[in-house]
Design an enzyme around this catalytic site. Structure first.
Site, PDB file in Angstrom:
ATOM      1  N   HIS A 188     -10.501  -5.350  -3.124  1.00 51.44           N
ATOM      2  CA  HIS A 188      -9.142  -5.601  -2.655  1.00 51.44           C
ATOM      3  C   HIS A 188      -9.191  -5.993  -1.188  1.00 51.44           C
ATOM      4  O   HIS A 188     -10.088  -5.586  -0.456  1.00 51.44           O
ATOM      5  CB  HIS A 188      -8.249  -4.366  -2.827  1.00 51.44           C
ATOM      6  CG  HIS A 188      -8.823  -3.096  -2.291  1.00 51.44           C
ATOM      7  ND1 HIS A 188      -9.785  -2.372  -2.962  1.00 51.44           N
ATOM      8  CD2 HIS A 188      -8.585  -2.422  -1.136  1.00 51.44           C
ATOM      9  CE1 HIS A 188     -10.096  -1.300  -2.252  1.00 51.44           C
ATOM     10  NE2 HIS A 188      -9.395  -1.305  -1.133  1.00 51.44           N
TER      11      HIS A 188
ATOM     12  N   ASP B 296       0.852  -1.190   0.000  1.00 51.13           N
ATOM     13  CA  ASP B 296       0.000   0.000   0.000  1.00 51.13           C
ATOM     14  C   ASP B 296       0.893   1.247   0.000  1.00 51.13           C
ATOM     15  O   ASP B 296       1.903   1.305   0.700  1.00 51.13           O
ATOM     16  CB  ASP B 296      -0.900  -0.008   1.240  1.00 51.13           C
ATOM     17  CG  ASP B 296      -2.056   0.978   1.108  1.00 51.13           C
ATOM     18  OD1 ASP B 296      -3.216   0.530   1.030  1.00 51.13           O
ATOM     19  OD2 ASP B 296      -1.799   2.206   1.074  1.00 51.13           O
TER      20      ASP B 296
ATOM     21  N   GLY C 298     -15.209   3.390   4.216  1.00 45.93           N
ATOM     22  CA  GLY C 298     -14.110   4.220   3.725  1.00 45.93           C
ATOM     23  C   GLY C 298     -13.441   3.684   2.472  1.00 45.93           C
ATOM     24  O   GLY C 298     -12.269   3.972   2.222  1.00 45.93           O
ATOM     25  N   GLN C 299     -14.178   2.916   1.653  1.00 46.25           N
ATOM     26  CA  GLN C 299     -13.580   2.404   0.410  1.00 46.25           C
ATOM     27  C   GLN C 299     -13.268   3.553  -0.535  1.00 46.25           C
ATOM     28  O   GLN C 299     -14.145   4.350  -0.868  1.00 46.25           O
ATOM     29  CB  GLN C 299     -14.536   1.410  -0.274  1.00 46.25           C
ATOM     30  CG  GLN C 299     -13.922   0.784  -1.535  1.00 46.25           C
ATOM     31  CD  GLN C 299     -14.870  -0.189  -2.243  1.00 46.25           C
ATOM     32  OE1 GLN C 299     -16.044  -0.301  -1.891  1.00 46.25           O
ATOM     33  NE2 GLN C 299     -14.341  -0.888  -3.229  1.00 46.25           N
TER      34      GLN C 299
HETATM   35  P1  5GP Z   1      -9.649   1.471   0.386  1.00 45.04           P
HETATM   36  O1  5GP Z   1      -9.766   2.739   1.190  1.00 45.04           O
HETATM   37  O2  5GP Z   1     -10.340   1.584  -0.936  1.00 45.04           O
HETATM   38  O3  5GP Z   1     -10.022   0.241   1.153  1.00 45.04           O
HETATM   39  O4  5GP Z   1      -8.080   1.285   0.126  1.00 45.04           O
HETATM   40  C1  5GP Z   1      -7.415   1.764  -0.993  1.00 45.04           C
HETATM   41  C2  5GP Z   1      -5.947   1.730  -0.673  1.00 45.04           C
HETATM   42  O5  5GP Z   1      -5.219   1.896  -1.874  1.00 45.04           O
HETATM   43  C3  5GP Z   1      -5.494   2.855   0.278  1.00 45.04           C
HETATM   44  O6  5GP Z   1      -4.964   2.285   1.467  1.00 45.04           O
HETATM   45  C4  5GP Z   1      -4.442   3.612  -0.539  1.00 45.04           C
HETATM   46  O7  5GP Z   1      -3.337   4.027   0.242  1.00 45.04           O
HETATM   47  C5  5GP Z   1      -4.040   2.606  -1.601  1.00 45.04           C
HETATM   48  N1  5GP Z   1      -3.622   3.210  -2.845  1.00 45.04           N
HETATM   49  C6  5GP Z   1      -4.260   4.180  -3.533  1.00 45.04           C
HETATM   50  N2  5GP Z   1      -3.565   4.510  -4.651  1.00 45.04           N
HETATM   51  C7  5GP Z   1      -2.467   3.718  -4.670  1.00 45.04           C
HETATM   52  C8  5GP Z   1      -1.358   3.588  -5.562  1.00 45.04           C
HETATM   53  O8  5GP Z   1      -1.246   4.265  -6.584  1.00 45.04           O
HETATM   54  N3  5GP Z   1      -0.421   2.653  -5.256  1.00 45.04           N
HETATM   55  C9  5GP Z   1      -0.508   1.883  -4.130  1.00 45.04           C
HETATM   56  N4  5GP Z   1       0.464   1.005  -3.920  1.00 45.04           N
HETATM   57  N5  5GP Z   1      -1.530   1.973  -3.258  1.00 45.04           N
HETATM   58  C10 5GP Z   1      -2.498   2.883  -3.519  1.00 45.04           C
END
Ligand code: 5GP
Ligand code: ZN
Length: 114
Positions: free
Chosen positions: A100, A30, A93-94
């Site tokens: 994923h 991440d 908070g997605q």
């Molecule tokens: P969500 O909030 O949707 O469950 O998690 C999305 C995750 O994707 C977040 O923890 C964020 O830091 C990660 N993320 C977003 N953009 C990128 C990226 O470009 N590269 C990587 N490695 N992680 C990302």
């Protein structure tokens, strides 16, 4: 999916070091880690939410868990344990609408989560 950051990562459009990748699943760190070990497990196919998982995706979902366990072992957090989290929708908070699993390790966690 043109505007999806995880599709861009999986396709190589956004350069990322993969911890694991095959034709169905990819794992990468991440970009904003919240624990000492924090990586994401994503299907190669763009699936926006769990409600859009089809019967054809069932193998992929199992392979996501296998890949998570393999990378957790590689990173040395298997014995101490780790947490797997899938955020779905605004209350969770997605941010990225491509399903994923967050794999979080390297410290203890409380229960229930905040
Ligand atoms: P969500 O909030 O949707 O469950 O998690 C999305 C995750 O994707 C977040 O923890 C964020 O830091 C990660 N993320 C977003 N953009 C990128 C990226 O470009 N590269 C990587 N490695 N992680 C990302
Ligand atoms: Zn996508």
């Amino acid at each position: 999916m043109a505007d999806c950051v995880f599709c861009k990562i999986v396709s190589g459009e956004i350069k990322t070091e993969f911890l694991f990748k095959d034709d169905k699943v990819a794992c990468f760190k991440d970009i904003k880690p919240v624990t000492p070990a924090h990586f994401l497990v994503v299907p190669v196919r763009h699936i926006p939410t769990p409600s859009q998982v089809t019967d054809q995706d069932l193998e992929v979902i199992g392979r996501m868990f296998q890949a998570a366990a393999k990378v957790a072992e590689d990173l040395g957090v298997s014995k101490t344990g780790y947490r797997m989290v899938a955020n779905v929708g605004p209350d969770a908070g997605q941010e990225v609408p491509h399903i994923h699993i967050h794999v979080l390790g390297g410290r203890k966690f409380g229960w229930p989560p905040g």
